[in-house]
Design a protein around this motif. Structure first.
Motif, PDB file in Angstrom:
ATOM      1  N   ALA A 130      36.549 -42.098   3.024  1.00  0.00           N
ATOM      2  CA  ALA A 130      36.990 -42.043   1.849  1.00  0.00           C
ATOM      3  C   ALA A 130      35.957 -41.884   0.824  1.00  0.00           C
ATOM      4  O   ALA A 130      34.769 -42.562   1.135  1.00  0.00           O
ATOM      5  CB  ALA A 130      37.830 -43.064   1.511  1.00  0.00           C
ATOM      6  N   LYS A 131      36.039 -41.261  -0.298  1.00  0.00           N
ATOM      7  CA  LYS A 131      34.985 -41.268  -1.329  1.00  0.00           C
ATOM      8  C   LYS A 131      34.489 -42.602  -1.937  1.00  0.00           C
ATOM      9  O   LYS A 131      35.408 -43.467  -2.249  1.00  0.00           O
ATOM     10  CB  LYS A 131      35.132 -40.270  -2.415  1.00  0.00           C
ATOM     11  CG  LYS A 131      35.461 -38.815  -1.818  1.00  0.00           C
ATOM     12  CD  LYS A 131      34.134 -38.165  -1.873  1.00  0.00           C
ATOM     13  CE  LYS A 131      34.303 -36.355  -1.697  1.00  0.00           C
ATOM     14  NZ  LYS A 131      32.989 -35.888  -1.643  1.00  0.00           N
ATOM     15  N   ILE A 132      33.364 -42.864  -2.026  1.00  0.00           N
ATOM     16  CA  ILE A 132      32.606 -44.002  -2.637  1.00  0.00           C
ATOM     17  C   ILE A 132      31.644 -43.713  -3.937  1.00  0.00           C
ATOM     18  O   ILE A 132      30.826 -42.574  -3.618  1.00  0.00           O
ATOM     19  CB  ILE A 132      32.200 -45.213  -1.599  1.00  0.00           C
ATOM     20  CG1 ILE A 132      31.289 -44.546  -0.708  1.00  0.00           C
ATOM     21  CG2 ILE A 132      33.585 -45.707  -0.924  1.00  0.00           C
ATOM     22  CD1 ILE A 132      30.410 -45.499   0.136  1.00  0.00           C
ATOM     23  N   LEU A 133      31.670 -44.313  -4.901  1.00  0.00           N
ATOM     24  CA  LEU A 133      30.760 -44.108  -6.023  1.00  0.00           C
ATOM     25  C   LEU A 133      30.281 -45.407  -6.427  1.00  0.00           C
ATOM     26  O   LEU A 133      31.033 -46.363  -6.585  1.00  0.00           O
ATOM     27  CB  LEU A 133      31.468 -43.283  -6.934  1.00  0.00           C
ATOM     28  CG  LEU A 133      31.589 -41.910  -6.971  1.00  0.00           C
ATOM     29  CD1 LEU A 133      32.320 -41.418  -8.080  1.00  0.00           C
ATOM     30  CD2 LEU A 133      30.100 -41.286  -7.227  1.00  0.00           C
ATOM     31  N   ASN A 134      28.906 -45.293  -6.804  1.00  0.00           N
ATOM     32  CA  ASN A 134      28.304 -46.527  -7.450  1.00  0.00           C
ATOM     33  C   ASN A 134      27.621 -46.146  -8.716  1.00  0.00           C
ATOM     34  O   ASN A 134      27.616 -44.801  -8.962  1.00  0.00           O
ATOM     35  CB  ASN A 134      27.277 -47.310  -6.526  1.00  0.00           C
ATOM     36  CG  ASN A 134      26.145 -46.213  -5.961  1.00  0.00           C
ATOM     37  OD1 ASN A 134      25.626 -45.517  -6.764  1.00  0.00           O
ATOM     38  ND2 ASN A 134      25.598 -46.472  -4.882  1.00  0.00           N
ATOM     39  N   GLN A 135      27.096 -46.906  -9.736  1.00  0.00           N
ATOM     40  CA  GLN A 135      26.589 -46.466 -10.798  1.00  0.00           C
ATOM     41  C   GLN A 135      25.260 -45.705 -10.806  1.00  0.00           C
ATOM     42  O   GLN A 135      25.051 -44.693 -11.406  1.00  0.00           O
ATOM     43  CB  GLN A 135      26.113 -47.801 -11.579  1.00  0.00           C
ATOM     44  CG  GLN A 135      27.356 -48.582 -11.938  1.00  0.00           C
ATOM     45  CD  GLN A 135      26.822 -49.938 -12.899  1.00  0.00           C
ATOM     46  OE1 GLN A 135      26.296 -49.473 -13.881  1.00  0.00           O
ATOM     47  NE2 GLN A 135      27.274 -51.158 -12.781  1.00  0.00           N
ATOM     48  N   GLU A 136      24.454 -45.677  -9.686  1.00  0.00           N
ATOM     49  CA  GLU A 136      23.418 -44.958  -9.511  1.00  0.00           C
ATOM     50  C   GLU A 136      23.820 -43.387  -9.014  1.00  0.00           C
ATOM     51  O   GLU A 136      23.300 -42.491  -9.543  1.00  0.00           O
ATOM     52  CB  GLU A 136      22.614 -45.600  -8.318  1.00  0.00           C
ATOM     53  CG  GLU A 136      21.613 -46.708  -8.757  1.00  0.00           C
ATOM     54  CD  GLU A 136      22.769 -48.077  -8.820  1.00  0.00           C
ATOM     55  OE1 GLU A 136      23.930 -47.961  -8.061  1.00  0.00           O
ATOM     56  OE2 GLU A 136      22.432 -48.979  -9.650  1.00  0.00           O
ATOM     57  N   GLN A 137      24.776 -43.236  -8.516  1.00  0.00           N
ATOM     58  CA  GLN A 137      25.250 -42.089  -7.953  1.00  0.00           C
ATOM     59  C   GLN A 137      26.059 -41.177  -9.344  1.00  0.00           C
ATOM     60  O   GLN A 137      25.673 -39.979  -9.470  1.00  0.00           O
ATOM     61  CB  GLN A 137      26.299 -42.110  -6.847  1.00  0.00           C
ATOM     62  CG  GLN A 137      25.802 -42.313  -5.646  1.00  0.00           C
ATOM     63  CD  GLN A 137      26.727 -42.961  -4.400  1.00  0.00           C
ATOM     64  OE1 GLN A 137      27.999 -43.578  -4.820  1.00  0.00           O
ATOM     65  NE2 GLN A 137      26.817 -42.461  -3.132  1.00  0.00           N
ATOM     66  N   LEU A 138      26.715 -42.055 -10.176  1.00  0.00           N
ATOM     67  CA  LEU A 138      27.200 -41.661 -11.227  1.00  0.00           C
ATOM     68  C   LEU A 138      26.072 -40.953 -12.152  1.00  0.00           C
ATOM     69  O   LEU A 138      26.091 -39.744 -12.717  1.00  0.00           O
ATOM     70  CB  LEU A 138      28.027 -42.482 -12.081  1.00  0.00           C
ATOM     71  CG  LEU A 138      29.268 -43.259 -11.467  1.00  0.00           C
ATOM     72  CD1 LEU A 138      29.725 -44.174 -12.634  1.00  0.00           C
ATOM     73  CD2 LEU A 138      30.340 -41.791 -11.480  1.00  0.00           C
ATOM     74  N   LYS A 139      24.914 -41.636 -12.298  1.00  0.00           N
ATOM     75  CA  LYS A 139      23.954 -41.231 -13.235  1.00  0.00           C
ATOM     76  C   LYS A 139      23.199 -40.265 -12.701  1.00  0.00           C
ATOM     77  O   LYS A 139      22.427 -39.312 -13.247  1.00  0.00           O
ATOM     78  CB  LYS A 139      23.013 -42.345 -13.575  1.00  0.00           C
ATOM     79  CG  LYS A 139      23.744 -43.618 -14.354  1.00  0.00           C
ATOM     80  CD  LYS A 139      22.974 -44.811 -14.534  1.00  0.00           C
ATOM     81  CE  LYS A 139      23.650 -45.823 -15.377  1.00  0.00           C
ATOM     82  NZ  LYS A 139      22.986 -47.084 -15.679  1.00  0.00           N
ATOM     83  N   ALA A 140      23.065 -39.916 -11.265  1.00  0.00           N
ATOM     84  CA  ALA A 140      22.415 -38.894 -10.592  1.00  0.00           C
ATOM     85  C   ALA A 140      23.154 -37.726 -10.429  1.00  0.00           C
ATOM     86  O   ALA A 140      22.749 -36.728 -10.402  1.00  0.00           O
ATOM     87  CB  ALA A 140      21.970 -39.475  -9.185  1.00  0.00           C
ATOM     88  N   ALA A 141      24.430 -37.839 -10.687  1.00  0.00           N
ATOM     89  CA  ALA A 141      25.158 -36.601 -10.737  1.00  0.00           C
ATOM     90  C   ALA A 141      24.601 -35.436 -11.520  1.00  0.00           C
ATOM     91  O   ALA A 141      24.251 -35.662 -12.522  1.00  0.00           O
ATOM     92  CB  ALA A 141      26.805 -36.825 -10.977  1.00  0.00           C
ATOM     93  N   ARG A 142      24.923 -34.177 -11.093  1.00  0.00           N
ATOM     94  CA  ARG A 142      24.380 -32.871 -11.681  1.00  0.00           C
ATOM     95  C   ARG A 142      25.773 -32.415 -12.391  1.00  0.00           C
ATOM     96  O   ARG A 142      26.687 -32.164 -11.911  1.00  0.00           O
ATOM     97  CB  ARG A 142      23.849 -31.951 -10.904  1.00  0.00           C
ATOM     98  CG  ARG A 142      22.770 -32.416  -9.982  1.00  0.00           C
ATOM     99  CD  ARG A 142      21.566 -32.667 -10.717  1.00  0.00           C
ATOM    100  NE  ARG A 142      21.130 -31.597 -11.678  1.00  0.00           N
ATOM    101  CZ  ARG A 142      19.783 -31.429 -12.278  1.00  0.00           C
ATOM    102  NH1 ARG A 142      19.029 -32.834 -12.319  1.00  0.00           N
ATOM    103  NH2 ARG A 142      19.522 -30.771 -12.963  1.00  0.00           N
ATOM    104  N   VAL A 143      25.590 -32.360 -13.899  1.00  0.00           N
ATOM    105  CA  VAL A 143      26.897 -31.876 -14.631  1.00  0.00           C
ATOM    106  C   VAL A 143      26.777 -30.589 -15.286  1.00  0.00           C
ATOM    107  O   VAL A 143      25.558 -30.273 -15.843  1.00  0.00           O
ATOM    108  CB  VAL A 143      26.976 -32.833 -15.887  1.00  0.00           C
ATOM    109  CG1 VAL A 143      27.924 -32.776 -16.816  1.00  0.00           C
ATOM    110  CG2 VAL A 143      27.025 -34.322 -15.246  1.00  0.00           C
TER     111      VAL A 143
END
Length: 411
Positions: A130-143
Motif C-alpha cells: 500500500a502507498k505511504i507518504l510522509n511530510q518529507e516525501q510530500l515536500k520532495a515531490a515534483r509538481v
C-alpha cells in the motif's frame, strides 16, 4: 507530447505546506471547544463533512496546528491517501491532512488536480504494497508547473469535464439501482400471483431446517473451505460476490458447515436483505443462518426468493430485536408467516424471477464496465491535462461523448 515549456518544480519550492496535529486525548480540557477540527473521516474528495470533533484554544496550541483560512487546499496523506477538498470555513486538522496555503506561487484550483498524481509518484509502499507518504516525501515531490495562466485554464477545463464524467457515472449507478428495483418489483408480482390461491399458510419454522453446531474453521478439514459472510453477498439480489477460504480470512471463531445448495441468510441488519444459495460445500459466518426447505413443502430456490421478498423484509425489519445492531433471532425467523403455493406454482414463479435476475445481472455487468471505462478515462484526462499532453484550449469532442462512443463500439 508533453509541452516542453512545462517544467516540474519541487513541491517545497512552490507550495506552502503545513500539517496539523492531535492534542493528548486524555486531556478533556483540550476538546469540545469552538474550533472545528478535521480528521480523515471528515474529508471526502471535494467535500468536507461537518467535523465530529472540536478543539479549545488550548487544545489547538497543544496540537501544534493552526486555524486554516477559507480557500486552503487540503490533501490526505495518511491512512486514506489522495482525498482533496477546499476549506470553506476556518478549521484545524489532525496530522493526517496536509494543508496547502493560498499563495502567489501556484493556482490552488490547478494544484487540486496536479498534486494527487505528483504526490502518488513520490510515495513509498509498506510491506503490504500500500502507498505511504510522509511530510518529507510530500515536500520532495515534483509538481508539473505550467505558467500561471495555463494553470487556471487547466483547472477550469478539468472542473467542467470531470463534473460531466461524474454526472455520467452517477446516471449509470442510478440505472443499476433501477435495474435491481425493476427485478424486485417483478419478483414481488410473481410471488403475489403464486400465493394468491395458496391454501396452505404456516410459519417458516415448520417448513425449514436450520443448521446447528459450529465447527473450528482452523482445523485441517475446514480451513480451505470457502467461508461465506454477509459482506460476500450483494444486498437485495441474492448474488454471491466472491468466495474466500477460511484460511484466507484468518478465521478462528466457530462457523457453521454448509452444504452445496443450502440457503444462507444474514441475521444481522435484516434491512440489507442478504441471502444467497451456497454454490458448493462451505462454511458460513456465525451471524448467518444456513437452512434447507422441507422438500414436500417448498424448494430452496423458492425459499431464497421468499427471504428476498418485500413481504419478508417488512416482517424481519419490524421484528428485529436489537436497536444498535438489528438482528433476527432464530425464534423470530421460525415464526415468520409464509403462504405456500403448490410446488408447480413455486417453480413457475422462480423460473420467471431467475430469468429477470439473469437479465439484471447482465445489464449491471455492462454498467459496471461502463463505469470502469469512465473512471479510467477520467484519470487519464487529468494526467494528460496537468502534464501538458493535451491543449485544453483546443476544441475537441467532450470526453463523455467519447466514452459513450467507445461503449457503443464495444457492443
Amino acid at each position: 507530447m508533453t509541452d516542453s515549456r512545462w517544467e516540474s518544480r519541487k513541491a517545497s519550492h512552490v507550495l506552502d505546506i503545513v500539517v496539523g496535529g492531535t492534542p493528548p486525548t486524555d486531556r478533556t480540557e483540550y476538546y469540545d471547544g469552538d474550533i472545528p477540527w478535521l480528521t480523515i473521516a471528515d474529508l471526502t474528495s471535494g467535500d468536507i463533512i461537518a467535523p465530529a470533533k472540536t478543539l479549545t484554544p488550548a487544545g489547538l496550541a497543544a496540537s501544534g496546528g493552526r486555524v486554516l483560512a477559507p480557500g486552503t487546499l487540503l490533501y490526505s496523506f495518511k491512512l486514506s491517501i489522495g482525498r482533496t477538498a477546499f476549506v470553506e470555513t476556518p478549521v484545524a486538522t489532525n496530522e493526517a491532512i496536509a494543508a496547502i496555503l493560498p499563495s502567489s506561487k501556484i493556482d490552488l484550483a490547478y494544484a487540486r488536480w496536479a498534486l494527487p498524481g505528483a504526490f502518488a509518484d513520490a510515495a513509498g509502499t509498506n510491506i503490504y504494497g500500500a502507498k505511504i507518504l510522509n511530510q518529507e516525501q510530500l515536500k520532495a515531490a515534483r509538481v508539473p508547473y505550467p505558467p500561471m495562466a495555463q494553470q487556471r485554464q487547466i483547472a477550469d477545463y478539468l472542473d467542467y469535464e470531470t463534473a460531466e464524467i461524474d454526472a455520467f457515472i452517477a446516471d449509470l449507478r442510478c440505472s443499476a439501482e433501477l435495474a435491481v428495483e425493476r427485478t424486485r418489483a417483478l419478483a414481488s408480482t410473481q410471488l403475489d400471483e403464486a400465493v394468491r390461491d395458496a391454501s396452505r399458510v404456516t410459519i417458516l419454522g415448520h417448513v425449514i431446517m436450520v443448521n446447528e453446531g459450529q465447527v473450528d474453521p482452523s482445523l485441517e478439514q475446514f480451513v480451505d473451505l470457502p467461508l461465506i459472510a454477509p459482506n460476500h453477498i450483494e444486498s437485495r439480489t441474492g448474488r454471491l460476490l466472491r468466495l474466500e477460504s477460511a484460511r484466507e480470512q484468518g478465521a478462528s471463531s466457530g462457523k457453521y458447515q454448509v452444504r452445496a445448495g443450502q440457503v444462507l441468510y444474514s441475521k444481522i441488519r435484516p434491512a440489507l436483505m442478504k441471502a444467497t444459495i451456497a454454490p458448493c460445500d462451505a462454511l458460513c459466518a456465525a451471524d448467518m443462518y444456513a437452512m434447507d426447505a422441507r422438500e414436500s413443502w417448498l424448494s430452496n430456490d423458492y425459499l431464497l426468493e421468499f427471504l428476498l421478498s418485500d413481504r419478508f423484509e417488512q416482517y424481519a425489519v419490524t421484528m428485529s430485536d436489537r436497536v444498535a445492531m438489528p438482528k433476527l433471532n432464530r425464534d423470530t425467523l421460525a415464526h415468520a408467516p409464509i403462504s405456500l403455493p403448490t410446488l408447480a406454482d413455486q417453480d413457475r414463479a422462480v423460473s420467471s424471477i431467475h430469468r429477470a435476475r439473469v437479465a439484471q445481472r447482465e445489464a449491471i455487468a455492462d454498467i459496471d464496465a461502463a463505469i470502469a471505462l469512465a473512471k479510467e478515462r477520467r484519470a487519464a484526462l487529468i494526467t494528460a491535462a496537468v502534464t501538458g499532453q493535451i491543449d485544453v484550449t483546443a476544441r475537441r469532442k467532450p470526453v463523455v461523448d467519447s466514452i459513450q462512443s467507445s461503449l457503443v463500439e464495444a457492443r
